[in-house]
Design a protein around this motif. Structure first.
Motif, PDB file in Angstrom:
ATOM      1  N   PHE A 109       0.791  -1.290  -0.198  1.00 31.25           N
ATOM      2  CA  PHE A 109       0.027  -0.009   0.025  1.00 31.25           C
ATOM      3  C   PHE A 109       0.798   1.316   0.111  1.00 31.25           C
ATOM      4  O   PHE A 109       1.857   1.383   0.580  1.00 31.25           O
ATOM      5  CB  PHE A 109      -1.011   0.016   1.221  1.00 31.25           C
ATOM      6  N   ILE A 110       0.777   2.031  -1.004  1.00 29.90           N
ATOM      7  CA  ILE A 110       1.657   3.273  -1.223  1.00 29.90           C
ATOM      8  C   ILE A 110       1.177   4.288  -0.674  1.00 29.90           C
ATOM      9  O   ILE A 110      -0.182   4.708  -0.691  1.00 29.90           O
ATOM     10  CB  ILE A 110       1.981   3.431  -2.609  1.00 29.90           C
ATOM     11  N   LYS A 111       1.662   5.142   0.213  1.00 32.17           N
ATOM     12  CA  LYS A 111       1.411   6.215   0.847  1.00 32.17           C
ATOM     13  C   LYS A 111       2.205   7.187   0.270  1.00 32.17           C
ATOM     14  O   LYS A 111       3.462   7.470   0.544  1.00 32.17           O
ATOM     15  CB  LYS A 111       1.671   6.290   2.271  1.00 32.17           C
ATOM     16  N   GLU A 137       5.912  -0.836 -15.868  1.00 35.14           N
ATOM     17  CA  GLU A 137       5.568  -2.152 -15.711  1.00 35.14           C
ATOM     18  C   GLU A 137       6.883  -3.146 -15.658  1.00 35.14           C
ATOM     19  O   GLU A 137       6.876  -4.031 -14.885  1.00 35.14           O
ATOM     20  CB  GLU A 137       4.519  -2.632 -16.782  1.00 35.14           C
ATOM     21  N   GLU A 138       7.605  -2.852 -16.838  1.00 36.82           N
ATOM     22  CA  GLU A 138       8.863  -3.838 -16.758  1.00 36.82           C
ATOM     23  C   GLU A 138       9.701  -3.548 -15.630  1.00 36.82           C
ATOM     24  O   GLU A 138      10.344  -4.569 -15.262  1.00 36.82           O
ATOM     25  CB  GLU A 138       9.436  -3.502 -18.107  1.00 36.82           C
ATOM     26  N   ILE A 139       9.559  -2.209 -15.285  1.00 39.21           N
ATOM     27  CA  ILE A 139      10.762  -2.125 -13.957  1.00 39.21           C
ATOM     28  C   ILE A 139      10.290  -2.810 -12.569  1.00 39.21           C
ATOM     29  O   ILE A 139      10.635  -3.232 -11.998  1.00 39.21           O
ATOM     30  CB  ILE A 139      10.949  -0.661 -13.657  1.00 39.21           C
ATOM     31  N   MET A 140       9.086  -2.566 -12.723  1.00 38.75           N
ATOM     32  CA  MET A 140       8.130  -3.244 -11.607  1.00 38.75           C
ATOM     33  C   MET A 140       8.438  -4.693 -11.535  1.00 38.75           C
ATOM     34  O   MET A 140       8.746  -5.276 -10.525  1.00 38.75           O
ATOM     35  CB  MET A 140       6.624  -2.953 -11.820  1.00 38.75           C
ATOM     36  N   GLU A 141       8.221  -5.397 -12.781  1.00 36.91           N
ATOM     37  CA  GLU A 141       8.319  -6.846 -12.843  1.00 36.91           C
ATOM     38  C   GLU A 141       9.556  -7.367 -12.399  1.00 36.91           C
ATOM     39  O   GLU A 141       9.956  -8.384 -11.572  1.00 36.91           O
ATOM     40  CB  GLU A 141       8.049  -7.079 -14.340  1.00 36.91           C
ATOM     41  N   TRP A 142      10.759  -6.473 -12.956  1.00 38.30           N
ATOM     42  CA  TRP A 142      11.946  -6.776 -12.764  1.00 38.30           C
ATOM     43  C   TRP A 142      12.522  -6.751 -11.218  1.00 38.30           C
ATOM     44  O   TRP A 142      13.161  -7.537 -10.682  1.00 38.30           O
ATOM     45  CB  TRP A 142      12.895  -5.825 -13.680  1.00 38.30           C
ATOM     46  N   LEU A 143      11.753  -5.761 -10.661  1.00 36.43           N
ATOM     47  CA  LEU A 143      12.262  -5.539  -9.073  1.00 36.43           C
ATOM     48  C   LEU A 143      11.336  -6.236  -8.021  1.00 36.43           C
ATOM     49  O   LEU A 143      11.760  -6.258  -6.933  1.00 36.43           O
ATOM     50  CB  LEU A 143      12.068  -3.935  -8.794  1.00 36.43           C
ATOM     51  N   THR A 144      10.429  -6.912  -8.586  1.00 37.99           N
ATOM     52  CA  THR A 144       9.568  -7.736  -7.770  1.00 37.99           C
ATOM     53  C   THR A 144       9.965  -8.533  -6.666  1.00 37.99           C
ATOM     54  O   THR A 144       9.807  -8.619  -5.508  1.00 37.99           O
ATOM     55  CB  THR A 144       8.382  -8.639  -8.745  1.00 37.99           C
ATOM     56  N   PRO A 145      11.075  -9.326  -6.921  1.00 41.41           N
ATOM     57  CA  PRO A 145      11.511 -10.321  -6.096  1.00 41.41           C
ATOM     58  C   PRO A 145      12.520  -9.509  -4.899  1.00 41.41           C
ATOM     59  O   PRO A 145      12.331  -9.922  -3.689  1.00 41.41           O
ATOM     60  CB  PRO A 145      12.898 -10.904  -6.667  1.00 41.41           C
ATOM     61  N   VAL A 146      12.971  -8.036  -4.984  1.00 41.48           N
ATOM     62  CA  VAL A 146      13.348  -7.306  -4.083  1.00 41.48           C
ATOM     63  C   VAL A 146      12.222  -6.470  -3.358  1.00 41.48           C
ATOM     64  O   VAL A 146      12.027  -6.588  -2.041  1.00 41.48           O
ATOM     65  CB  VAL A 146      14.364  -6.091  -4.600  1.00 41.48           C
ATOM     66  N   ILE A 147      10.950  -6.133  -4.062  1.00 42.87           N
ATOM     67  CA  ILE A 147       9.997  -5.748  -3.423  1.00 42.87           C
ATOM     68  C   ILE A 147       9.236  -6.705  -2.783  1.00 42.87           C
ATOM     69  O   ILE A 147       8.783  -5.993  -1.476  1.00 42.87           O
ATOM     70  CB  ILE A 147       8.922  -5.120  -4.561  1.00 42.87           C
ATOM     71  N   GLN A 184      -5.079   0.685  -4.554  1.00 39.98           N
ATOM     72  CA  GLN A 184      -3.655   0.089  -4.453  1.00 39.98           C
ATOM     73  C   GLN A 184      -2.998  -0.078  -5.575  1.00 39.98           C
ATOM     74  O   GLN A 184      -1.859   0.362  -5.858  1.00 39.98           O
ATOM     75  CB  GLN A 184      -3.821  -0.852  -3.649  1.00 39.98           C
ATOM     76  N   ILE A 185      -3.699  -1.039  -6.471  1.00 35.98           N
ATOM     77  CA  ILE A 185      -2.872  -1.392  -7.862  1.00 35.98           C
ATOM     78  C   ILE A 185      -2.810  -0.011  -8.588  1.00 35.98           C
ATOM     79  O   ILE A 185      -1.475  -0.039  -9.396  1.00 35.98           O
ATOM     80  CB  ILE A 185      -3.682  -2.553  -8.571  1.00 35.98           C
ATOM     81  N   ALA A 186      -3.547   0.720  -8.669  1.00 38.18           N
ATOM     82  CA  ALA A 186      -3.620   1.935  -9.863  1.00 38.18           C
ATOM     83  C   ALA A 186      -2.324   2.731  -9.159  1.00 38.18           C
ATOM     84  O   ALA A 186      -1.529   3.451  -9.867  1.00 38.18           O
ATOM     85  CB  ALA A 186      -4.926   2.559  -9.596  1.00 38.18           C
ATOM     86  N   LYS A 187      -2.401   3.018  -7.708  1.00 37.35           N
ATOM     87  CA  LYS A 187      -1.232   3.860  -7.345  1.00 37.35           C
ATOM     88  C   LYS A 187       0.105   3.262  -7.608  1.00 37.35           C
ATOM     89  O   LYS A 187       0.990   3.760  -7.663  1.00 37.35           O
ATOM     90  CB  LYS A 187      -1.490   3.877  -5.663  1.00 37.35           C
ATOM     91  N   ILE A 188       0.319   1.960  -7.362  1.00 34.79           N
ATOM     92  CA  ILE A 188       1.407   1.155  -7.552  1.00 34.79           C
ATOM     93  C   ILE A 188       1.785   1.510  -9.102  1.00 34.79           C
ATOM     94  O   ILE A 188       3.201   1.843  -9.405  1.00 34.79           O
ATOM     95  CB  ILE A 188       1.515  -0.246  -7.500  1.00 34.79           C
ATOM     96  N   LYS A 189       0.844   1.274  -9.854  1.00 31.00           N
ATOM     97  CA  LYS A 189       1.525   1.526 -11.474  1.00 31.00           C
ATOM     98  C   LYS A 189       1.488   2.877 -11.789  1.00 31.00           C
ATOM     99  O   LYS A 189       2.781   2.994 -12.400  1.00 31.00           O
ATOM    100  CB  LYS A 189       0.074   1.236 -12.180  1.00 31.00           C
ATOM    101  N   GLU A 190       1.017   3.856 -11.166  1.00 37.16           N
ATOM    102  CA  GLU A 190       1.519   5.251 -11.187  1.00 37.16           C
ATOM    103  C   GLU A 190       2.889   5.605 -10.519  1.00 37.16           C
ATOM    104  O   GLU A 190       3.710   6.278 -11.217  1.00 37.16           O
ATOM    105  CB  GLU A 190       0.325   6.038 -10.474  1.00 37.16           C
ATOM    106  N   ASN A 191       3.180   4.853  -9.479  1.00 32.18           N
ATOM    107  CA  ASN A 191       4.354   5.080  -8.985  1.00 32.18           C
ATOM    108  C   ASN A 191       5.588   4.503 -10.049  1.00 32.18           C
ATOM    109  O   ASN A 191       6.514   5.319 -10.091  1.00 32.18           O
ATOM    110  CB  ASN A 191       4.402   4.369  -7.721  1.00 32.18           C
TER     111      ASN A 191
END
Length: 380
Positions: A8-10, A207-217, A232-239
């Motif tokens: 959850f992004i704040k 989206e590709e950066i998010m996918e790549w960093l997922t193991p660390v996230i 929540q998902i919309a905010k993550i995508k925006e980030n």
């Protein structure tokens, strides 16, 4: 879509942001190590493989087209990408792959040609007539920057490779190089006239950066501010779209800016003992995002000598103190003083006694150097 794990992004207000505490150094170091250990994104591997296969398909029809140069930014792990792409790759027209094994440029950089010949198994004398059509070899130089040092005789390795590739059509050559170095070599040797096939690596989407960093996230727990899952998902995508924009889609820059955007969440409700416990276990640490932004470059701290030093580091990708001093024609003691200052400012980093530009400062540094008419590989 990546696996969702209570992220959850704040987005804090400016007043709140100033009060947020940075992650403990050991946590940041641990996350950074995990980032460095991430495999290359499959997008890059597929592009290298498909581009290489296309070039190899044309090679028998036109033996003179016996090279392919993959270009990237100075701070991207191009050598790792190329080697990973070839790790489990097979092509029926290639019987053998010779990979330059260097992890750094040789100590005797003024005598680099014999080192190249030995490592790649190439004879000193070229016998074009006898070798024509004889081999089905792929010769791979993942990091062309290791094959030269900007000093007297330091470019002999580039001349050797240029002449060998131009004359010997019995082998196919795959070369990785950063685009700044490629522009410099073209200025010195008109190298683009010899190497016509180049392929720049593309940038990454959010989206590709998010996918790549997922193991660390997924090692972190993000503060829950009671958003529903859709928001929540919309905010993550925006980030991550914002991260892609600010980093210009460069994976190394994006990873460091993402790391810089993390901070401890709800620190006022966590006592010192809990903070220490969290610092020992990244799986339990509670974090939140600050606004994604590039780091300010301390331009007022940089002098003309610093600019030449930083350009030399970018040109060579990564370099040790002795070679850096040789490339600048200065005593090591003077260069070491400059290095210490730039390390303290965070503009450069040191790994295994090799110095490179810190990815978080890369974009603004390129813009800064461009103002002083230095060649850069800045993406416009």
């Amino acid at each position: 879509m990546y696996q969702l794990k209570s992220i959850f992004i704040k987005t804090p207000s400016q007043e709140t942001e100033n009060e947020l505490d940075e992650l403990p150094n050991n946590i940041t170091s641990s996350l950074n190590q995990q980032i460095q250990a991430l495999p290359c994104h499959s997008k890059y591997l597929q592009i290298v493989q498909s581009t290489l296969e296309g070039a190899l398909l044309q090679w028998p029809k036109n033996p003179e087209t016996n090279e392919l140069v993959i270009l990237s930014s100075s701070i991207e792990p191009l050598s790792q990408i190329i080697q990973s792409a070839l790790a489990n790759w097979n092509y029926e027209g290639i019987e053998d792959i010779k990979l330059l094994s260097w992890s750094n440029r040789p100590k005797d950089s003024w005598n680099i040609v014999p080192n190249l010949q030995k490592d790649l198994g190439l004879s000193a004398k070229l016998d074009v007539d006898n070798n024509s059509g004889k081999f089905k070899e792929l010769v791979v130089i993942p990091c062309l920057e290791f094959c030269f040092l900007r000093q007297i005789h330091g470019l002999d390795g580039i001349e050797f490779l240029r002449n060998r590739i131009f004359q010997d059509h019995s082998r196919f050559w795959l070369i990785g190089c950063n685009s700044l170095t490629w522009q410099y070599l073209d200025h010195v040797y008109n190298i683009k006239s010899y190497f016509e096939k180049t392929r720049p690596l593309p940038t990454m989407t959010g989206e590709e950066i998010m996918e790549w960093l997922t193991p660390v996230i997924n090692q972190l727990e993000f503060e829950n501010n009671d958003q529903d899952e859709e928001k929540q998902i919309a905010k993550i995508k925006e980030n991550f779209d914002s991260l892609s924009y600010v980093s210009q889609g460069l994976s190394s820059v994006a990873a460091q800016l993402w790391l810089q955007s993390l901070s401890m969440a709800n620190l006022e409700n966590i006592n010192t003992q809990n903070v220490n416990t969290q610092a020992e276990d990244t799986e339990t640490i509670l974090v939140e995002y600050k606004k994604i932004k590039s780091l300010d470059l301390p331009e007022s701290e940089l002098k003309a000598d610093d600019r030449y030093l930083l350009f030399s580091i970018l040109l060579h990708k990564e370099i040790n103190l002795s070679d850096l001093a040789l490339s600048l024609g200065e005593p090591e003691s003077i260069i070491q003083f400059q290095i210490e200052k730039l390390l303290h400012l965070g503009i450069i980093q040191r790994l295994n006694n090799l110095f490179s530009v810190h990815p978080a400062h890369y974009l603004k540094l390129c813009r800064y150097l461009k103002k002083y008419n230095f060649i850069t590989d800045l993406i416009e």
